[in-house]
Design a protein around this motif. Sequence first.
Motif, mmCIF file in Angstrom:
data_model
loop_
_atom_site.group_PDB
_atom_site.id
_atom_site.type_symbol
_atom_site.label_atom_id
_atom_site.label_comp_id
_atom_site.label_asym_id
_atom_site.label_seq_id
_atom_site.Cartn_x
_atom_site.Cartn_y
_atom_site.Cartn_z
ATOM 1 N N THR A 10 0.831 -1.209 0.000
ATOM 2 C CA THR A 10 0.000 0.000 0.000
ATOM 3 C C THR A 10 0.864 1.256 0.000
ATOM 4 O O THR A 10 0.513 2.241 -0.641
ATOM 5 C CB THR A 10 -0.975 0.017 1.194
ATOM 6 O OG1 THR A 10 -0.255 -0.063 2.412
ATOM 7 C CG2 THR A 10 -1.967 -1.121 1.105
ATOM 8 N N HIS A 15 -2.019 3.373 -2.653
ATOM 9 C CA HIS A 15 -3.456 3.101 -2.600
ATOM 10 C C HIS A 15 -3.788 2.554 -1.226
ATOM 11 O O HIS A 15 -2.942 1.949 -0.570
ATOM 12 C CB HIS A 15 -3.874 2.071 -3.646
ATOM 13 C CG HIS A 15 -3.842 2.562 -5.052
ATOM 14 N ND1 HIS A 15 -4.527 3.673 -5.482
ATOM 15 C CD2 HIS A 15 -3.215 2.073 -6.151
ATOM 16 C CE1 HIS A 15 -4.328 3.853 -6.774
ATOM 17 N NE2 HIS A 15 -3.522 2.898 -7.202
ATOM 18 N N HIS A 19 -8.462 -0.451 -1.685
ATOM 19 C CA HIS A 19 -8.323 -0.288 -3.133
ATOM 20 C C HIS A 19 -7.351 -1.323 -3.703
ATOM 21 O O HIS A 19 -7.562 -1.828 -4.809
ATOM 22 C CB HIS A 19 -7.881 1.130 -3.481
ATOM 23 C CG HIS A 19 -8.015 1.438 -4.936
ATOM 24 N ND1 HIS A 19 -9.223 1.422 -5.596
ATOM 25 C CD2 HIS A 19 -7.086 1.725 -5.880
ATOM 26 C CE1 HIS A 19 -9.044 1.712 -6.872
ATOM 27 N NE2 HIS A 19 -7.743 1.890 -7.073
#
Length: 62
Positions: A10, A15, A19
Amino acid sequence: MKMLSRRQVTELVLHSPQHVARLEAAGRLPVRVKLGHNRVGWVEDEVLDWLQQRINVRNQQH
């Protein structure tokens, strides 16, 4: 071969975890590898290749 944690992925792709899961489910992000009962990881080279593809698309558009 280096494996990346969910947090590392991440942070690398910028994101949210939600997501990242959506992208992965849609086949638009490399698929995680189950490492243990409650542990998953992503192959670093696959994630970096995915990022490079995004950069290549951007460069082709400009």
